[in-house]
Design an enzyme around this catalytic site. Sequence first.
Site, mmCIF file in Angstrom:
data_model
loop_
_atom_site.group_PDB
_atom_site.id
_atom_site.type_symbol
_atom_site.label_atom_id
_atom_site.label_comp_id
_atom_site.label_asym_id
_atom_site.label_seq_id
_atom_site.Cartn_x
_atom_site.Cartn_y
_atom_site.Cartn_z
ATOM 1 N N TYR A 149 0.850 -1.203 0.000
ATOM 2 C CA TYR A 149 0.000 0.000 0.000
ATOM 3 C C TYR A 149 0.882 1.249 0.000
ATOM 4 C CZ TYR A 149 -4.180 -2.801 1.053
ATOM 5 O OH TYR A 149 -5.220 -3.709 1.021
ATOM 6 N N SER A 176 -13.805 -3.427 1.054
ATOM 7 C CA SER A 176 -14.658 -2.601 0.185
ATOM 8 C C SER A 176 -16.156 -2.807 0.454
ATOM 9 C CB SER A 176 -14.341 -2.858 -1.296
ATOM 10 O OG SER A 176 -12.994 -2.557 -1.571
ATOM 11 N N PRO A 177 -16.581 -2.689 1.722
ATOM 12 C CA PRO A 177 -18.009 -2.882 2.036
ATOM 13 C C PRO A 177 -18.887 -1.778 1.461
ATOM 14 C CG PRO A 177 -16.835 -2.089 3.967
ATOM 15 C CD PRO A 177 -15.782 -2.405 2.935
ATOM 16 N N ALA A 230 -18.225 -0.595 -1.570
ATOM 17 C CA ALA A 230 -17.907 -0.652 -3.009
ATOM 18 C C ALA A 230 -17.167 0.620 -3.433
ATOM 19 C CB ALA A 230 -19.161 -0.885 -3.841
ATOM 20 N N GLY A 231 -16.144 0.965 -2.622
ATOM 21 C CA GLY A 231 -15.304 2.113 -2.963
ATOM 22 C C GLY A 231 -16.025 3.443 -2.829
ATOM 23 N N GLY A 232 -17.167 3.464 -2.179
ATOM 24 C CA GLY A 232 -17.914 4.711 -1.974
ATOM 25 C C GLY A 232 -19.220 4.757 -2.753
ATOM 26 N N LEU A 233 -19.378 3.863 -3.739
ATOM 27 C CA LEU A 233 -20.620 3.855 -4.531
ATOM 28 C C LEU A 233 -21.844 3.740 -3.632
ATOM 29 C CD1 LEU A 233 -19.655 1.562 -7.540
ATOM 30 C CD2 LEU A 233 -20.919 3.713 -7.754
ATOM 31 N N LEU A 234 -21.747 2.937 -2.574
ATOM 32 C CA LEU A 234 -22.910 2.666 -1.734
ATOM 33 C C LEU A 234 -23.233 3.811 -0.764
ATOM 34 C CD1 LEU A 234 -22.190 -1.123 -1.265
ATOM 35 C CD2 LEU A 234 -24.336 -0.201 -2.164
ATOM 36 N N LYS A 273 -22.770 8.818 -3.269
ATOM 37 C CA LYS A 273 -22.086 10.051 -3.686
ATOM 38 C C LYS A 273 -21.954 10.171 -5.197
ATOM 39 C CE LYS A 273 -17.526 10.087 -2.769
ATOM 40 N NZ LYS A 273 -16.383 9.868 -1.857
HETATM 41 N N1 NAP Z 1 -7.230 -7.553 0.219
HETATM 42 C C1 NAP Z 1 -7.420 -6.732 -0.779
HETATM 43 O O1 NAP Z 1 -7.107 -7.027 -1.935
HETATM 44 C C2 NAP Z 1 -8.056 -5.394 -0.510
HETATM 45 C C3 NAP Z 1 -8.577 -4.659 -1.573
HETATM 46 C C4 NAP Z 1 -9.176 -3.421 -1.284
HETATM 47 C C5 NAP Z 1 -9.221 -2.961 0.019
HETATM 48 N N2 NAP Z 1 -8.665 -3.699 1.017
HETATM 49 C C6 NAP Z 1 -8.677 -3.213 2.421
HETATM 50 O O2 NAP Z 1 -9.963 -2.774 2.776
HETATM 51 C C7 NAP Z 1 -9.931 -1.407 3.154
HETATM 52 C C8 NAP Z 1 -11.214 -0.741 2.761
HETATM 53 O O3 NAP Z 1 -11.422 -0.887 1.332
HETATM 54 P P1 NAP Z 1 -12.076 0.283 0.525
HETATM 55 O O4 NAP Z 1 -11.322 1.537 0.799
HETATM 56 O O5 NAP Z 1 -12.231 -0.169 -0.865
HETATM 57 O O6 NAP Z 1 -13.498 0.370 1.298
HETATM 58 P P2 NAP Z 1 -14.833 1.095 0.974
HETATM 59 O O7 NAP Z 1 -15.407 1.471 2.295
HETATM 60 O O8 NAP Z 1 -15.657 0.289 0.058
HETATM 61 O O9 NAP Z 1 -14.440 2.409 0.167
HETATM 62 C C9 NAP Z 1 -13.782 3.479 0.784
HETATM 63 C C10 NAP Z 1 -14.043 4.727 -0.032
HETATM 64 O O10 NAP Z 1 -15.403 5.060 0.105
HETATM 65 C C11 NAP Z 1 -15.534 6.446 0.196
HETATM 66 N N3 NAP Z 1 -16.181 6.766 1.445
HETATM 67 C C12 NAP Z 1 -15.984 6.185 2.652
HETATM 68 N N4 NAP Z 1 -16.764 6.781 3.562
HETATM 69 C C13 NAP Z 1 -17.451 7.728 2.918
HETATM 70 C C14 NAP Z 1 -18.405 8.677 3.317
HETATM 71 N N5 NAP Z 1 -18.796 8.768 4.583
HETATM 72 N N6 NAP Z 1 -18.946 9.503 2.397
HETATM 73 C C15 NAP Z 1 -18.555 9.430 1.114
HETATM 74 N N7 NAP Z 1 -17.606 8.558 0.671
HETATM 75 C C16 NAP Z 1 -17.092 7.721 1.567
HETATM 76 C C17 NAP Z 1 -14.168 7.069 0.114
HETATM 77 O O11 NAP Z 1 -14.011 7.433 -1.237
HETATM 78 P P3 NAP Z 1 -13.304 8.754 -1.718
HETATM 79 O O12 NAP Z 1 -11.888 8.354 -1.900
HETATM 80 O O13 NAP Z 1 -14.000 8.996 -3.009
HETATM 81 O O14 NAP Z 1 -13.495 9.818 -0.702
HETATM 82 C C18 NAP Z 1 -13.253 5.915 0.445
HETATM 83 O O15 NAP Z 1 -12.021 6.009 -0.236
HETATM 84 C C19 NAP Z 1 -8.668 -0.845 2.489
HETATM 85 O O16 NAP Z 1 -8.170 0.304 3.123
HETATM 86 C C20 NAP Z 1 -7.737 -2.019 2.635
HETATM 87 O O17 NAP Z 1 -7.209 -2.062 3.932
HETATM 88 C C21 NAP Z 1 -8.112 -4.906 0.775
#
Ligand code: NAP
Length: 328
Positions: free
Chosen positions: A63, A216-217, A219-223, A226
């Site tokens: 990372y 990614s619970p 889905a990267g922010g889609l859910l 925004k």
């Molecule tokens: N094992 C693997 O291959 C793998 C892969 C992916 C992730 N991970 C782990 O899982 C963690 C979480 O994954 P993820 O970042 O994809 O999770 P996620 O919760 O699906 O997405 C996070 C993104 O959602 C948006 N977000 C979060 N809270 C928000 C809010 N209150 N309002 C608006 N947008 C919001 C942000 O996007 P913006 O950037 O647009 O602000 C943030 O970057 C990572 O940090 C990592 O540790 C592991």
Amino acid sequence: MEYRRFGRTGLRVSRLGLGCGGFGGVGSEPALFGHGEDEATAFAIMDRALELGITYFDTANSYGGGRSEEMIGRWLRSRGTRDEIVLSTKVFNRMGQGPNDGGLSRRHVLRAVEDSLRRLQTDWVDLYVTHEVDPETPLDETLRTLDDLVHQGKVRYIGASNTEAWRLAKALWISDRLGVVRYDGVQNEYSLLRREIEAEVLPLAADQGLAVTPFSPLAGGLLTGKYASGREHPPGSRLTLRPGPYAAMVNEGTFRALDALRAEAAELGVSMGALALAWVRCHPAVTAALIGPRSLEQFAPAVESLQVALTAADRDRILHRMAAAREA
Ligand SMILES: NC(=O)c1ccc[n+]([C@@H]2O[C@H](COP(=O)([O-])OP(=O)(O)OC[C@H]3O[C@@H](n4cnc5c(N)ncnc54)[C@H](OP(=O)(O)O)[C@@H]3O)[C@@H](O)[C@H]2O)c1
């Protein structure tokens, strides 16, 4: 904060894990190393997480090209919090140009763990996760190496990520046959928009007593709602920085499904993000959901979600409503 046993082990983890994939980069994408959260923001996020009782921190050697581990290491040292944190890091991704600078070979794993421990400024990690599968290295080679690390005291437990169920079942069988350490957790993607693990991985985990810690619970922010159909993505957002992993999801059917989730959330009086997070956490096989807040404000849906309890019928209703909207 509620804590739950990490699978069949005696380790307890918070029901939300702090994903540190945005510290100093956007995951393992080399083109984005040096982007993502700066150190001051990362420290503020880790402070807030700990205040909330989130003690399970997830990172990876790759990372930010090592920056995430370095920031966590400096935070652990400056705050004196190593003993409070269940620290998880990963190995697999390429960390150099040489033929042995990636993968799950004995050679690379032994090198990678030393590098991670140095960056993290600790003598041990609680959980060491194989980030991807490596079809070119025999599973027994990787598992024997991980067993050595556990016996050396550098690693407490091991987990697998981005794995198919058949390969995970084979790994469990090999560990059993060899009498070596076995995977105690699985970290695959899981959300209302990505449900592949329901077919095989979740039943396997339930049967074998594996912890399930989805990434990614949201889905990267889609859910969170925004993003909208026909509107520019917000500047600096995940879908502008790293659209690749979400390209297949961004379509009109998904936006109709998101509208259905928005309606359901409004009826329940919660935010979309909180409902989406609760939906993941409330699957009985899920141990902890890995969240990725980029700011203190982005903790809001995570905190709210902890108050939302969904039954199996609630979870199904939400899915059916979204599916009907998608197909409309
Ligand atoms: N094992 C693997 O291959 C793998 C892969 C992916 C992730 N991970 C782990 O899982 C963690 C979480 O994954 P993820 O970042 O994809 O999770 P996620 O919760 O699906 O997405 C996070 C993104 O959602 C948006 N977000 C979060 N809270 C928000 C809010 N209150 N309002 C608006 N947008 C919001 C942000 O996007 P913006 O950037 O647009 O602000 C943030 O970057 C990572 O940090 C990592 O540790 C592991």
